[in-house]
Design a protein around this motif. Structure first.
Motif, PDB file in Angstrom:
ATOM      1  N   GLY A  41       0.831  -1.207   0.000  1.00  0.00           N
ATOM      2  CA  GLY A  41       0.000   0.000   0.000  1.00  0.00           C
ATOM      3  C   GLY A  41       0.863   1.254   0.000  1.00  0.00           C
ATOM      4  N   SER A  42       1.933   1.232   0.777  1.00  0.00           N
ATOM      5  CA  SER A  42       2.804   2.411   0.885  1.00  0.00           C
ATOM      6  C   SER A  42       3.486   2.703  -0.456  1.00  0.00           C
ATOM      7  N   ILE A  43       3.993   1.650  -1.105  1.00  0.00           N
ATOM      8  CA  ILE A  43       4.728   1.872  -2.367  1.00  0.00           C
ATOM      9  C   ILE A  43       3.767   2.332  -3.467  1.00  0.00           C
ATOM     10  N   ASN A  44       2.575   1.711  -3.521  1.00  0.00           N
ATOM     11  CA  ASN A  44       1.598   2.149  -4.524  1.00  0.00           C
ATOM     12  C   ASN A  44       1.247   3.613  -4.332  1.00  0.00           C
ATOM     13  N   SER A  45       1.144   4.009  -3.078  1.00  0.00           N
ATOM     14  CA  SER A  45       0.793   5.390  -2.778  1.00  0.00           C
ATOM     15  C   SER A  45       1.868   6.355  -3.305  1.00  0.00           C
ATOM     16  N   VAL A  46       3.145   6.033  -3.033  1.00  0.00           N
ATOM     17  CA  VAL A  46       4.222   6.916  -3.505  1.00  0.00           C
ATOM     18  C   VAL A  46       4.312   6.868  -5.032  1.00  0.00           C
ATOM     19  N   ALA A  47       4.219   5.659  -5.598  1.00  0.00           N
ATOM     20  CA  ALA A  47       4.360   5.546  -7.058  1.00  0.00           C
ATOM     21  C   ALA A  47       3.269   6.371  -7.755  1.00  0.00           C
ATOM     22  N   PHE A  48       2.060   6.328  -7.198  1.00  0.00           N
ATOM     23  CA  PHE A  48       0.978   7.092  -7.826  1.00  0.00           C
ATOM     24  C   PHE A  48       1.202   8.596  -7.639  1.00  0.00           C
ATOM     25  N   SER A  49       1.363   9.007  -6.375  1.00  0.00           N
ATOM     26  CA  SER A  49       1.429  10.450  -6.085  1.00  0.00           C
ATOM     27  C   SER A  49       2.654  11.078  -6.741  1.00  0.00           C
ATOM     28  N   PHE A  50       3.801  10.395  -6.624  1.00  0.00           N
ATOM     29  CA  PHE A  50       5.034  10.927  -7.202  1.00  0.00           C
ATOM     30  C   PHE A  50       4.920  10.995  -8.723  1.00  0.00           C
ATOM     31  N   GLY A  51       4.337   9.924  -9.288  1.00  0.00           N
ATOM     32  CA  GLY A  51       4.178   9.874 -10.741  1.00  0.00           C
ATOM     33  C   GLY A  51       3.298  11.021 -11.231  1.00  0.00           C
ATOM     34  N   GLU A  52       2.186  11.256 -10.519  1.00  0.00           N
ATOM     35  CA  GLU A  52       1.274  12.318 -10.931  1.00  0.00           C
ATOM     36  C   GLU A  52       1.978  13.668 -10.965  1.00  0.00           C
ATOM     37  N   LYS A  53       2.802  13.897  -9.930  1.00  0.00           N
ATOM     38  CA  LYS A  53       3.367  15.242  -9.778  1.00  0.00           C
ATOM     39  C   LYS A  53       4.648  15.445 -10.597  1.00  0.00           C
ATOM     40  N   TYR A  54       5.498  14.430 -10.639  1.00  0.00           N
ATOM     41  CA  TYR A  54       6.852  14.697 -11.143  1.00  0.00           C
ATOM     42  C   TYR A  54       7.259  13.950 -12.412  1.00  0.00           C
ATOM     43  N   VAL A  55       6.468  12.944 -12.835  1.00  0.00           N
ATOM     44  CA  VAL A  55       6.976  12.120 -13.942  1.00  0.00           C
ATOM     45  C   VAL A  55       6.317  12.507 -15.265  1.00  0.00           C
ATOM     46  N   ARG A  56       7.169  12.739 -16.262  1.00  0.00           N
ATOM     47  CA  ARG A  56       6.719  13.153 -17.609  1.00  0.00           C
ATOM     48  C   ARG A  56       7.154  12.092 -18.624  1.00  0.00           C
ATOM     49  N   PRO A  57       6.538  12.098 -19.816  1.00  0.00           N
ATOM     50  CA  PRO A  57       6.958  11.126 -20.836  1.00  0.00           C
ATOM     51  C   PRO A  57       8.472  11.198 -21.077  1.00  0.00           C
ATOM     52  N   GLY A  58       9.075  10.033 -21.156  1.00  0.00           N
ATOM     53  CA  GLY A  58      10.527   9.968 -21.416  1.00  0.00           C
ATOM     54  C   GLY A  58      11.364   9.940 -20.144  1.00  0.00           C
ATOM     55  N   ASP A  59      10.751  10.227 -18.995  1.00  0.00           N
ATOM     56  CA  ASP A  59      11.507  10.180 -17.734  1.00  0.00           C
ATOM     57  C   ASP A  59      11.861   8.734 -17.375  1.00  0.00           C
ATOM     58  N   GLU A  60      12.758   8.594 -16.414  1.00  0.00           N
ATOM     59  CA  GLU A  60      13.220   7.249 -16.045  1.00  0.00           C
ATOM     60  C   GLU A  60      13.069   7.013 -14.537  1.00  0.00           C
ATOM     61  N   ILE A  61      12.707   5.765 -14.200  1.00  0.00           N
ATOM     62  CA  ILE A  61      12.586   5.334 -12.809  1.00  0.00           C
ATOM     63  C   ILE A  61      13.595   4.209 -12.630  1.00  0.00           C
TER      64      ILE A  61
END
Ligand code: PLP
Length: 406
Positions: free
Chosen positions: A96-116
């Protein structure tokens, strides 16, 4: 002072039973740990005497439950040395914790072409949520490789981190190989390039000190049930600056400040990330579990487990036809291995009949199995309530299993 293991075992009612007429040897602690009396009593006392929804009631029971919930948050803060209780979010667990960060962080900071960036030894829980986020955001998942000892190849970091890297997620201790990763060093190198780091501590908190400020991680996650607490509860630690900036993962009651049809403003931290009626009994049970672990002493736990690691390594290395996967220098008491020509499921079934509980399969780390070209292993995972005698009986059990199945 050394731990008194017989006294400690007395604290765990489940360990007193026999299975198929044999004393239970529970070596499946990587999957979930057992609960001491104090945790069982805490949870049942809450149901009996306090049951009431937190934060929303003004009445006596709700106040008492809220107080206990917030005390549990303080216990978590102290356990991982976070700066403030605002940084401690109660979740449903590591996943639950990781899904929460992956979603929230992705929404705010991740753009097409970015890398994780993740690593080759992640549990599916610290892989699939990032993969899903990459699919949503048209970003790319990159992987830090490991070597055949099960240690990360950190020389590859300089090539893998680019100006497009947005976040790095790494497991603190591997659930299938036992490796303890040098997370402090990884964080230092990522931070030098302004990249935040999430650490999956699901297999570390129960085995050694975790100091999030010393480590300087941006996010740290773990599950209550793997550290002698109840199931369905866990923790997301996040540095306040990130939690302030990130949008909430879920909307609902308790996480709001003002709601109109035109829009909503959010509650302060940590409540902004705790939508709905949380698993407050689980969180309070976790608080009791952490206090129990602290009363034993992390140093003492480590000392006993190091002894078990040495014994277990010697025993396993002495069994002809046994191949151990995961030979890292710094490790926890998790051992993955295969017996020559024997399917892990068959071995697991025979061991079960001897009263020995182990896990067999991929341990939610299919890429780790792919690395070694195998389809699964037998995994024995030990904690502080396990004993020398159990290790000896386990080794005998393995030899008998080999004789029976060869
Ligand atoms: N990460 C690691 C390293 C784990 O070992 C586990 C569980 O085995 C998880 C994540 C997922 O934990 P949970 O199922 O409690 O969310």
């Amino acid at each position: 002072m050394a731990l008194s293991i017989p006294d400690i075992r007395n604290d765990f009612p489940i360990l007193k039973q026999t299975v198929y007429g044999k004393p239970l040897i529970y070596f499946d602690n990587g999957a979930t740990t057992h609960k001491p009396e104090v945790v069982i009593r805490t949870v049942s006392e809450l149901q009996e005497s306090y049951n009431s929804s937190i934060h929303r009631g003004l009445h006596y029971l709700s106040d008492r439950m809220t107080e206990r919930y917030e005390q549990a948050r303080e216990s978590v803060r102290a356990f991982i040395n976070a700066a403030s209780t605002s940084e401690i979010i109660f979740t449903s667990g590591t996943t639950g914790s990781i899904n929460s960060v992956a979603f929230s962080f992705g929404e705010k900071y991740v753009r097409p072409g970015d890398e994780i960036l993740i690593t080759e030894m992640e549990h599916h829980s610290n892989l699939v949520p990032w993969q899903m986020m990459c699919e949503r955001k048209n970003a790319m998942l990159k992987v830090i490789p490991m070597d055949d000892r099960g240690e990360l190849v950190l020389d590859s970091l300089d090539d893998l981190i680019t100006e497009k890297t947005r976040i790095l997620a790494v497991v603190h201790a591997s659930n299938s190989l036992g490796t303890v990763n040098p997370v402090k060093e990884i964080i230092r190198r990522a931070h030098a390039l302004d990249i935040p780091v999430l650490v999956d501590g699901a297999q570390m908190v129960q085995h050694g000190e975790v100091d999030v400020r010393d480590m300087d991680c941006d996010f740290y996650v773990f599950s209550a049930h793997k550290i002698f607490g109840p199931t369905g509860s866990g923790v997301l630690y996040g540095k306040e600056k990130w939690l302030e900036e990130l949008p909430p993962y879920q909307g609902g009651g308790d996480m709001v400040d003002r709601v109109t049809f035109e829009g909503t403003t959010y509650n302060a931290l940590p409540f902004k990330f705790e939508a709905g009626t949380t698993n407050y009994t689980g969180a309070i049970g976790l608080g009791a579990a952490l206090e129990y672990v602290q009363s034993l002493g992390i140093g003492e736990i480590k000392e006993h487990e190091s002894h078990l690691i040495r014994l277990m390594t010697d025993k396993l290395e002495g069994i002809p036809g046994l191949t151990l996967y995961g030979r890292a220098g710094h490790r926890i008491s998790v051992f993955s291995f295969l017996l020559d020509q024997i399917h892990p499921y068959d071995a697991g079934m025979i061991l079960d009949k001897m009263g020995i509980a182990v896990r067999t399969g991929t341990h939610c780390t299919q890429p780790v199995m792919d690395h070694f070209g195998i389809t699964g292993t037998i995994r024995a995972s030990l904690v502080f309530y396990n004993t020398e005698e159990e290790v000896a009986r386990f080794a005998d059990g393995l030899e008998k299993t080999m004789q029976m199945l060869s």
